[in-house]
Design a protein around this motif. Structure first.
Motif, PDB file in Angstrom:
ATOM      1  N   PHE A 135       0.806  -1.219   0.000  1.00 11.35           N
ATOM      2  CA  PHE A 135       0.000   0.000   0.000  1.00 11.35           C
ATOM      3  C   PHE A 135       0.845   1.277   0.000  1.00 11.35           C
ATOM      4  O   PHE A 135       0.331   2.349   0.326  1.00 11.35           O
ATOM      5  N   GLY A 156      -6.201   0.022   8.000  1.00 16.67           N
ATOM      6  CA  GLY A 156      -6.239  -1.285   8.638  1.00 16.67           C
ATOM      7  C   GLY A 156      -4.828  -1.701   8.955  1.00 16.67           C
ATOM      8  O   GLY A 156      -3.938  -1.616   8.098  1.00 16.67           O
ATOM      9  N   GLU A 206      -5.596  -7.221  14.511  1.00 16.99           N
ATOM     10  CA  GLU A 206      -5.923  -6.264  13.446  1.00 16.99           C
ATOM     11  C   GLU A 206      -6.850  -5.188  13.984  1.00 16.99           C
ATOM     12  O   GLU A 206      -7.833  -5.468  14.663  1.00 16.99           O
ATOM     13  N   GLU A 246      -8.505  -0.996  13.040  1.00 11.73           N
ATOM     14  CA  GLU A 246      -8.720   0.030  12.019  1.00 11.73           C
ATOM     15  C   GLU A 246      -8.798   1.378  12.715  1.00 11.73           C
ATOM     16  O   GLU A 246      -9.434   1.515  13.757  1.00 11.73           O
ATOM     17  N   CYS A 259      -2.963  -3.487   6.230  1.00 11.48           N
ATOM     18  CA  CYS A 259      -3.762  -4.481   5.507  1.00 11.48           C
ATOM     19  C   CYS A 259      -4.882  -3.844   4.679  1.00 11.48           C
ATOM     20  O   CYS A 259      -5.510  -4.531   3.862  1.00 11.48           O
ATOM     21  N   SER A 260      -5.157  -2.562   4.888  1.00  7.91           N
ATOM     22  CA  SER A 260      -6.143  -1.873   4.057  1.00  7.91           C
ATOM     23  C   SER A 260      -5.930  -0.374   4.173  1.00  7.91           C
ATOM     24  O   SER A 260      -5.466   0.133   5.201  1.00  7.91           O
ATOM     25  N   ALA A 316      -8.003   3.340   2.947  1.00  5.45           N
ATOM     26  CA  ALA A 316      -9.123   4.032   2.314  1.00  5.45           C
ATOM     27  C   ALA A 316      -8.933   5.526   2.512  1.00  5.45           C
ATOM     28  O   ALA A 316      -8.982   6.016   3.653  1.00  5.45           O
TER      29      ALA A 316
END
Length: 224
Positions: free
Chosen positions: A48, A65, A73, A75, A109-110, A112
């Motif tokens: 990312f 994330g 994990e 967020e 892991c993410s 946005a």
């Protein structure tokens, strides 16, 4: 002309509508070539990285994330301030509700991007912030402090060998220089310093002196 100076000149030459983002882009990454340790190997840029750098340049908050060292994990929404390449590892420096935090990008892991503007502290300097962060990490990794005196002609060698783990103080009446060396544990630092005793006198802690004496005795027994 240094690279930062050249970049600033280039930014000032741009039309006003492009200037702010160009200035952010020019200061969004710091490269620190020193590894935390000797065991890290080269690796590909994390998944990312591009998205996070885009958020830094655009100046928007990010829903991130993240997987911590224990594998949990979470967020959270962060204000991205900049990216640091530390050896083969990449880090995001950001502000959060809990204060300034640093995230390893390979544990993200993410990502946005939001439409909310990131709050950037006035006068924020990524390079200076990273020096403070790295210094604190180094202190935690090397909690043991060794007091010593060094001959003036040995200071340059010690700087080369020990880097940021060496703090140089004032001169003593006999012309030597007081120093403090940080290390991980007494045995390891004694082994590291054994080859430098021509220039050094370790004054404490006693455990390091004892380990050095043992090393010296072993050397004499093997090679004397």
């Amino acid at each position: 002309m240094t690279m930062p100076t050249a970049l600033r000149k280039l930014v000032r030459a741009l039309p006003e509508p492009f200037r702010a983002q160009a200035e952010t882009a020019a200061t969004s990454v710091v490269v620190d070539p020193r590894h935390w340790g000797s065991s890290q190997v080269e690796q590909r840029p994390p998944r990312f990285l591009d998205e996070i750098q885009d958020a830094v340049i655009r100046g928007v908050q990010v829903r991130l994330g993240y997987v911590d060292r224990a594998g949990s994990e979470t967020e959270r929404t962060v204000h991205p301030l900049g990216i640091v390449a530390k050896g083969p590892a990449w880090y995001l420096v950001s502000d959060t509700d809990d204060g300034r935090r640093t995230f390893r990008i390979d544990r993200v892991c993410s990502v946005a991007l939001t439409d909310e503007p990131a709050q950037r502290p006035e006068g924020f300097d990524l390079a200076e912030s990273w020096r403070e962060i790295a210094g604190e990490v180094d202190r935690k990794r090397t909690p043991l402090e060794i007091q010593a005196m060094c001959t003036p002609d040995g200071i340059g060698l010690l700087r080369m060998v020990l880097g940021g783990r060496l703090d140089v103080g004032g001169s003593t009446p006999d012309g030597r220089i007081e120093i403090v060396i940080r290390g991980h544990n007494e045995f390891a630092i004694a082994g590291e310093l054994a080859g430098l005793i021509e220039w050094l006198e370790i004054t404490g802690p006693q455990g390091v002196r004892d380990h050095l004496a043992s090393i010296g005795a072993a050397l004499v027994a093997r090679y004397g």
